[in-house]
Design a protein around this motif. Structure first.
Motif, PDB file in Angstrom:
ATOM      1  N   THR A  54      -6.750  -8.782   3.819  1.00  0.00           N
ATOM      2  CA  THR A  54      -6.056  -7.914   2.864  1.00  0.00           C
ATOM      3  C   THR A  54      -4.873  -8.671   2.268  1.00  0.00           C
ATOM      4  O   THR A  54      -4.185  -9.409   2.974  1.00  0.00           O
ATOM      5  CB  THR A  54      -5.545  -6.634   3.555  1.00  0.00           C
ATOM      6  N   TYR A  56      -1.434  -8.097  -0.385  1.00  0.00           N
ATOM      7  CA  TYR A  56      -0.565  -7.070  -0.966  1.00  0.00           C
ATOM      8  C   TYR A  56       0.183  -7.636  -2.174  1.00  0.00           C
ATOM      9  O   TYR A  56       0.434  -8.844  -2.260  1.00  0.00           O
ATOM     10  CB  TYR A  56       0.440  -6.563   0.067  1.00  0.00           C
ATOM     11  N   TRP A 108      -9.147  -1.918  -4.090  1.00  0.00           N
ATOM     12  CA  TRP A 108      -7.689  -1.896  -4.089  1.00  0.00           C
ATOM     13  C   TRP A 108      -7.199  -0.453  -4.123  1.00  0.00           C
ATOM     14  O   TRP A 108      -7.904   0.463  -4.547  1.00  0.00           O
ATOM     15  CB  TRP A 108      -7.116  -2.691  -5.265  1.00  0.00           C
ATOM     16  N   TYR A 110      -3.109   1.911  -3.883  1.00  0.00           N
ATOM     17  CA  TYR A 110      -1.675   1.885  -3.599  1.00  0.00           C
ATOM     18  C   TYR A 110      -1.463   2.229  -2.132  1.00  0.00           C
ATOM     19  O   TYR A 110      -2.155   3.085  -1.562  1.00  0.00           O
ATOM     20  CB  TYR A 110      -0.921   2.889  -4.475  1.00  0.00           C
ATOM     21  N   VAL A 111      -0.518   1.553  -1.504  1.00  0.00           N
ATOM     22  CA  VAL A 111      -0.180   1.845  -0.125  1.00  0.00           C
ATOM     23  C   VAL A 111       0.300   3.287  -0.043  1.00  0.00           C
ATOM     24  O   VAL A 111       1.049   3.762  -0.899  1.00  0.00           O
ATOM     25  CB  VAL A 111       0.918   0.884   0.378  1.00  0.00           C
ATOM     26  N   LEU A 117       3.452  -0.631  -4.236  1.00  0.00           N
ATOM     27  CA  LEU A 117       2.807  -1.674  -3.442  1.00  0.00           C
ATOM     28  C   LEU A 117       1.293  -1.518  -3.563  1.00  0.00           C
ATOM     29  O   LEU A 117       0.749  -0.439  -3.324  1.00  0.00           O
ATOM     30  CB  LEU A 117       3.211  -1.583  -1.973  1.00  0.00           C
ATOM     31  N   GLU A 119      -2.489  -2.670  -2.345  1.00  0.00           N
ATOM     32  CA  GLU A 119      -3.228  -3.209  -1.204  1.00  0.00           C
ATOM     33  C   GLU A 119      -4.629  -3.592  -1.672  1.00  0.00           C
ATOM     34  O   GLU A 119      -5.383  -2.754  -2.163  1.00  0.00           O
ATOM     35  CB  GLU A 119      -3.294  -2.155  -0.099  1.00  0.00           C
ATOM     36  N   ASP A 121      -8.221  -5.158  -0.561  1.00  0.00           N
ATOM     37  CA  ASP A 121      -9.140  -5.530   0.506  1.00  0.00           C
ATOM     38  C   ASP A 121     -10.120  -6.575  -0.022  1.00  0.00           C
ATOM     39  O   ASP A 121     -10.790  -6.357  -1.047  1.00  0.00           O
ATOM     40  CB  ASP A 121      -9.920  -4.310   1.002  1.00  0.00           C
ATOM     41  N   TYR A 169       4.751 -13.177   2.463  1.00  0.00           N
ATOM     42  CA  TYR A 169       4.246 -13.180   3.835  1.00  0.00           C
ATOM     43  C   TYR A 169       5.128 -14.106   4.662  1.00  0.00           C
ATOM     44  O   TYR A 169       5.207 -15.304   4.411  1.00  0.00           O
ATOM     45  CB  TYR A 169       2.794 -13.653   3.897  1.00  0.00           C
ATOM     46  N   TRP A 173       3.488  -9.356   6.543  1.00  0.00           N
ATOM     47  CA  TRP A 173       3.725  -8.973   5.167  1.00  0.00           C
ATOM     48  C   TRP A 173       5.080  -8.275   5.036  1.00  0.00           C
ATOM     49  O   TRP A 173       5.429  -7.412   5.841  1.00  0.00           O
ATOM     50  CB  TRP A 173       2.626  -8.035   4.664  1.00  0.00           C
ATOM     51  N   LEU A 175       6.651  -5.700   3.146  1.00  0.00           N
ATOM     52  CA  LEU A 175       6.188  -4.614   2.282  1.00  0.00           C
ATOM     53  C   LEU A 175       7.325  -3.634   2.003  1.00  0.00           C
ATOM     54  O   LEU A 175       7.378  -2.530   2.543  1.00  0.00           O
ATOM     55  CB  LEU A 175       4.994  -3.892   2.938  1.00  0.00           C
TER      56      LEU A 175
END
Length: 935
Positions: A54, A56, A108, A110-111, A117, A119, A121, A169, A173, A175
Motif C-alpha cells: 500500500t 499513501y 484507491w 480516502y483513509v 490522505l 490510500e 492498494d 515513509y 508511514w 499519515l
C-alpha cells in the motif's frame, strides 16, 4: 515465479535508473484561476527496506472540502466560524477522475476519517529500491484565502501544499492530516511542472522558470523545474508586487517591503541577514528563496504585526529587518532539514527564536521593548520602558504558565493550545538555548548547532541527533534539559529559603518548589550590583550550598532572568532587612518587576441605572501577569446616586499539574451598589471553587464545583417596598461545559439553602451546528422548592422571564425596573422566557424548555414552553414564540416576541416595550470572545 521475476526486473530497473521521487504535472487553469485541471505522474521509489503493498499520498487541499475533516473539527474546536459558514465553492477541494499505476489495476480510497490522505492498494507488492509510476487525472477547486491566508482571492493565487504528492515513509508511514498548523511533512522531491495560466498573470516560485505560448488563446505556458526541492509555494499574480534582491549566496524574491526604506537599504539588510545565518548555521543549500508577506503572517513577530504602519517607535529599518530575519530564517530551516514537523517543529522554532535573539543582541543591543516610546514622558516611569526587546519572549511565555496552561515544549503540534503552539512553546525553546549558553558557554552551543547543520542538512533527523552532538562537546550533564526542561509540563520555580552566616562563608538553603530538577545560578548582590555568580547543579527538592561571604546585602537566584520561571518574585533574600524586596506603588498597570513588591492603581468605571456612571480607582496587586494571590479594592463614586460604591476581593488560586483537578480557588469578596433609587445593598461572600480540566488542554470540556455563602443586607425605605432586606444563603453548584462551534453543551445542578427556603434546580443546554449551517438550540430548566416559608414574597421564587437575582450574580443594568428600556434586558436564566407575563413567578416548582433554530444566517425563530406551580394553586402551562436576531451569539442578541399566552404580541401599540435585548458590556467577558481560540 512470475512475481519473483517482476520483483527482479523492478529492482534492476531501479538500480540502473537511479530513480528518485519525482512529480511531473501538466496543469491547465481556468480563466479566473479558481480551478486547475491536472494530469500528473508520480514516480515513487520504495526506500522503506521492505516490500510495500500500500502507498499513501497527501492531498491536503481536499481537507477543505469536508466539514467533518480533521481540519474542520479543529476549526470548530477553535471557534473559527468562517470555515463552517462558507459555501462549498469557497472551501474548494479535489475531484479525482482517475488514478492508476504502471503495474496494473489498483484500488484507491480516502483513509477513513481523513479526506486529505489517499490510500492506494497495489496489485503487486513494490519491492525495496523499486519504483512505481502513479498516474492521476484530477481537478482542484482552490479554497479561498480567508481560511488560512493561502488559496484564491480576487482572481489571484497564493498556493502551498497544493499538489497530490507521496506520503513520507520513516519508520512507518507519516499519515498526518491538514490541521492548519503549517507543519506539512517535509521531503525532497524532483518537480517538472507545466502550468498554463492567462497571459496577464506573473508566476513567482522557488522553481526554475521558462515561458512559452500556451495551447489555448490568451494563455501562456510556464515550465517549473527543480531538483531535490522541499516545499512548493506558488504565487500567481495579476500585479507583480515582488522585487528581486540578489545576495552573494542566494537570490530572493520578496513582497515583504518597507515603504520608508530605499531599495539599496533593503538589499543591505538582506545581505546582512544572509551572512549572519551562514556564520551561525551554515551555507545555504539552494539558489532562490520566495519570501512573502503571506508566509510571514503565518508566524509573525507578534507585537510588531499589531503596530499600524504609521507608528515607528523603533530605529529606521528595525521592523523590516526583524520581519525579514524571521521570514528568511524560517524558510532556511524548513528547506534545510527534513524533520517530522508535527512532532519536532518545536526544535526548528527554538533555533529560530535563539537566532533572532542573537541577531538583536548583535545589531540592536540597545533597542527597548517599547522602542522610542520608552523615552516618552510618563511612559518612561513604567518598568516596561526598562525592558529590552528580547525580554518579550520571557514575558509572553509567562502569561501562559501563570494560568497553569503550560505544555511540554516537545509535545506534538496538534496537541498544543494555539497560544502555546504559536508563541509560548517556541519562546520557551529559544530561551532554553540561551539557558544552555549561560550554563555551558556560548561557544559550545553555537559550535554544536554548526556541527548539527553540517551533518544533517537535507537529511532526515530529529532533536536527539543534536543533543548527541552537544553532549560530546561538554563534560557537564545535560540530560535534565531534554527530560525536565523540554519534556515536562512542570513549571520552574526556585527560591532561597534560608541564609545563615558561618564564619567567613554563607550557608544557603535553596528550594526547588516544583521539584523539576535543573541547574540554577546563585548571585550575591551589593547595592543592586552583582558580586558573584555560582552555578548549582540540578537538584530535586532542596539543597544546601556554601558561598564565600563577599559582604553582600542580598542573595538571588536567576537574577539575570535567564531561566523562564513561574514566579521570579520569590528569587530574592535580603540580609539584615525585614523585607526581601522594597515596596513600589505604580499608577496604571505595568509589567511585573520581580525586584519589588508592587501595588497598582488604575481608574475604573461601572454603570447601572441607579448609581449612574461610577468612577474611582482600582487598587490591586496583579500586573499584566496573573498571580496566584490577588487582591483588589475598588472604591467608586456614583455620579447619579452621589454615594460611595464599589467592592473589594481577595483570592488565592492553587494549581495542579498532571491531574484532572486543574485548580482550586479560595476567596472572599464584598460589594456595595444601588439596587434602586437611593437604596443600597451590601453583599459579602466567601467561596471555594474547584475546576476540573482534562490533561489534554485542547479538550474544551470543563467541570466546576463551587461552594459559597452569600450574605446580603439591603436598605429599607418607607417609599419602596423591600421584600427581603437581609438574608444569608449557602450555595453548592456543579457546572459542566464542552463548548465547540459545532457542538455546544452545558449543564448544571444548583442547591441553595437559607433560613426561609431550600431549593434545587438543574439546567441543560445543547447547541448543534449542522453541515448545512442550520443551528438548533435546546435548553431545559427545572427547579423545585424543598421547603419554602416565603409564600408572601416572590423575591426568592423561580422566575419565568426575569429572575430577581437575589444572589447578585447577574449584570443587570437596572435590576429593579418594572418598565422602560432597562426592564427589557434579557439574561438567559431560570425559565428563559422572552415574553413578559402577569404571573411571572413560581414558589413551588417550574419546568421549561427553550428552543430556537435558524431561518437564515443570523435570523432565528424561537419558542419557549413550560409549566410552573405556585402554592395552593394548580400548575399552569405557558408558552411564547418569536424572532431572535443573533448578531453575536451569547453577547449581543435581540428577541422580537410574536405569539404567546398574551396573544399576538406584535399587535400591541407598545410593541417596542416587549422587545428584549441581550448586551454584554463587561470588558473581561468581551475579552473572552476574542481569546477563546487561543486558550
Amino acid at each position: 515465479m512470475k512475481t519473483t521475476y517482476t520483483f527482479f526486473l523492478l529492482s534492476l530497473t531501479s538500480i540502473l535508473s537511479f530513480s528518485q521521487n519525482k512529480i511531473v504535472s501538466d496543469i491547465q487553469s481556468s480563466e479566473d484561476l479558481k480551478t486547475f485541471t491536472i494530469e500528473q505522474t508520480i514516480t515513487y521509489e520504495n526506500t522503506s527496506g521492505k516490500a510495500l503493498e500500500t502507498i499513501y499520498f497527501y492531498n491536503w487541499l481536499n481537507a477543505f472540502s469536508d466539514k467533518e475533516s480533521p481540519l474542520a473539527k479543529r476549526y470548530a474546536q477553535d471557534y473559527v466560524r468562517r470555515f463552517h459558514f462558507a459555501s462549498s465553492l469557497e472551501r474548494g477541494g479535489t475531484q479525482i477522475h482517475s488514478l492508476s499505476t504502471n503495474l496494473g489495476e489498483s484500488q484507491w480510497r480516502y483513509v477513513e476519517g481523513q479526506v486529505d490522505l489517499i490510500e492506494l492498494d497495489l496489485d503487486q507488492a513494490l519491492a525495496p529500491k523499486a519504483s512505481i509510476e502513479v498516474n492521476l487525472n484530477y481537478t482542484l477547486t482552490i479554497p479561498d484565502q480567508k481560511f488560512n491566508g493561502f488559496g484564491w482571492k480576487e482572481r489571484e493565487l497564493l498556493l502551498k501544499d497544493w499538489l497530490i504528492i507521496p506520503a513520507v515513509y520513516g519508520k512507518d508511514w507519516v499519515l498526518y492530516s491538514h490541521k492548519d498548523l503549517n507543519d506539512y511533512p517535509s521531503q525532497k522531491l524532483d518537480y517538472d511542472i507545466t502550468i498554463q495560466v492567462p497571459n496577464q498573470y506573473t508566476i513567482r516560485s522557488n522553481f526554475d522558470q521558462t515561458q512559452s505560448t500556451g495551447d489555448l488563446p490568451g494563455f501562456q505556458k510556464i515550465k517549473l523545474k527543480a531538483k531535490q526541492m522541499v516545499g512548493l509555494p506558488l504565487f500567481v499574480k495579476r500585479i507583480d508586487n515582488f522585487e528581486v534582491i540578489q545576495t552573494d549566496h542566494v537570490k530572493i524574491y520578496t513582497n515583504l517591503k518597507d515603504s520608508d526604506l530605499r531599495p539599496e537599504i533593503e538589499a543591505l539588510i538582506t545581505d546582512r541577514i544572509v551572512y549572519f545565518l551562514e556564520e551561525k548555521l551554515g551555507e545555504f543549500g539552494f539558489e532562490t528563496m520566495l519570501i512573502t508577506e503571506e508566509e510571514y503572517n503565518l508566524s509573525p513577530v507578534y507585537g510588531l504585526n499589531q503596530l499600524p504602519s504609521f507608528i515607528r517607535p523603533f530605529p529606521d529599518g528595525f521592523q523590516y529587518d526583524i520581519k525579514l530575519l524571521k521570514a528568511i530564517t524560517n524558510q532556511y530551516l524548513r528547506r534545510s532539514f527534513l524533520i517530522d514537523a508535527r512532532k519536532n517543529q518545536w526544535f526548528l522554532d527554538a533555533i529560530l527564536v535563539k537566532t533572532m535573539m542573537d541577531y538583536v543582541e548583535t545589531y540592536y543591543p540597545d533597542v527597548k521593548l517599547l522602542g522610542t516610546f520608552s523615552d516618552v514622558f510618563g511612559v518612561k516611569w513604567f518598568y516596561a520602558s526598562d525592558l529590552m526587546f528580547n525580554d518579550r519572549y520571557q514575558f509572553i511565555h509567562e502569561t501562559t504558565i501563570r494560568q497553569n496552561l503550560g505544555q511540554a515544549v516537545d509535545f506534538s503540534q496538534d496537541s498544543l493550545l494555539k497560544f502555546n503552539q504559536n508563541l509560548s512553546n517556541p519562546y520557551k525553546g529559544g530561551l532554553g538555548f540561551k539557558y544552555l549558553e549561560d550554563y555551558l558557554g556560548t561557544e559550545t552551543v553555537n559550535e554544536s548547532l554548526k556541527l548539527y547543520f553540517e551533518k544533517n542538512k537535507l537529511k532526515y533527523s530529529d532533536p536527539d541527533d543534536y543533543f548527541d552532538i552537544l553532549s560530546s562537546l561538554t563534560d557537564k550533564d545535560i540530560s535534565w534539559f531534554s527530560t525536565n526542561y523540554l519534556g515536562s509540563n512542570k513549571d520552574i520555580d526556585f527560591k532561597i529559603d534560608k541564609i545563615t552566616k558561618v564564619s567567613d562563608s554563607i550557608k544557603v538553603r535553596l528550594l526547588n518548589k516544583t521539584k523539576n530538577p535543573m541547574p540554577v545560578a546563585v548571585y550575591q548582590l551589593k547595592d543592586k550590583k552583582v558580586l558573584s555568580k555560582d552555578w548549582v547543579n540540578a537538584f530535586y527538592n532542596d539543597t544546601i550550598i556554601y558561598l564565600k561571604d563577599l559582604g553582600s546585602d542580598q542573595l538571588a537566584v536567576n537574577y539575570e532572568e535567564i531561566i523562564p520561571e513561574f514566579d521570579q518574585r520569590n528569587n530574592f533574600k535580603s540580609r539584615g532587612k525585614i523585607l526581601n524586596k522594597p515596596f513600589q506603588f505604580r499608577i496604571f498597570e505595568d509589567i511585573e518587576d520581580p525586584k519589588y513588591n508592587q501595588l497598582f492603581m488604575v481608574p475604573e468605571f461601572t454603570y447601572n441605572l441607579y448609581d449612574g456612571l461610577a468612577i474611582g480607582p482600582k487598587l490591586y496587586n496583579t500586573s499584566l501577569l496573573p498571580k496566584q494571590l490577588s487582591y483588589k479594592v475598588t472604591p467608586k463614586y456614583g455620579l447619579t446616586s452621589n454615594a460611595l460604591v464599589g467592592g473589594a476581593s481577595v483570592s488565592y488560586t492553587q494549581f495542579f499539574k498532571e491531574e484532572d483537578l486543574f485548580a482550586v480557588r479560595y476567596g472572599l469578596n464584598g460589594s456595595r451598589f444601588s439596587y434602586d433609587r437611593d437604596l443600597f445593598y451590601n453583599r459579602y461572600s466567601g467561596f471555594i471553587s474547584m475546576t476540573y480540566r482534562p490533561q489534554d488542554l485542547r479538550d474544551n470540556s470543563r467541570h466546576n464545583l463551587s461552594v459559597r455563602t452569600v450574605n446580603v443586607d439591603q436598605d429599607e425605605s418607607e417609599f419602596v417596598e423591600t421584600e427581603e432586606p437581609s438574608y444569608n444563603i449557602f450555595n453548592i453548584r456543579y457546572n459542566f461545559s464542552n463548548k465547540n462551534l459545532d457542538r455546544f453543551l452545558t449543564s448544571s445542578i444548583d442547591y441553595q439553602i437559607s433560613k426561609k427556603f431550600s431549593k434545587i434546580s438543574t439546567t441543560f443546554s445543547f447547541r448543534k451546528l449542522y453541515n448545512n449551517n442550520r443551528q438548533i438550540n435546546f435548553r431545559f430548566y427545572g427547579g423545585l422548592f424543598l421547603y419554602n416559608d416565603t409564600q408572601n414574597s416572590n423575591y426568592f421564587s423561580f422566575a419565568l422571564d426575569r429572575p430577581s437575582d437575589y444572589l447578585f450574580d447577574y449584570n443587570y443594568y437596572g435590576r429593579s425596573e418594572e418598565s422602560g428600556l432597562f426592564s427589557q434586558q434579557f439574561i438567559m436564566a431560570e425559565g428563559g422566557f422572552k415574553s413578559q407575563f402577569d404571573q411571572r413567578f413560581a414558589d413551588d416548582w417550574i419546568v421549561s424548555t427553550n428552543v430556537s433554530t435558524t431561518i437564515w444566517n443570523w435570523i432565528f425563530v424561537y419558542g419557549d414552553a413550560g409549566f410552573f406551580k405556585n402554592s395552593f394553586s394548580n400548575p399552569r402551562f405557558v408558552y411564547d414564540s418569536g424572532i431572535r436576531l443573533n448578531f453575536v451569539e451569547d453577547y449581543f442578541e435581540l428577541y422580537l416576541p410574536i405569539y404567546s399566552n398574551n396573544g399576538w404580541e406584535f399587535r400591541d401599540v407598545n410593541y417596542d416595550e416587549r422587545i428584549r435585548f441581550l448586551v454584554t458590556l463587561d470588558l473581561s467577558t468581551l475579552f473572552k470572545l476574542f481569546t477563546r481560540k487561543w486558550y
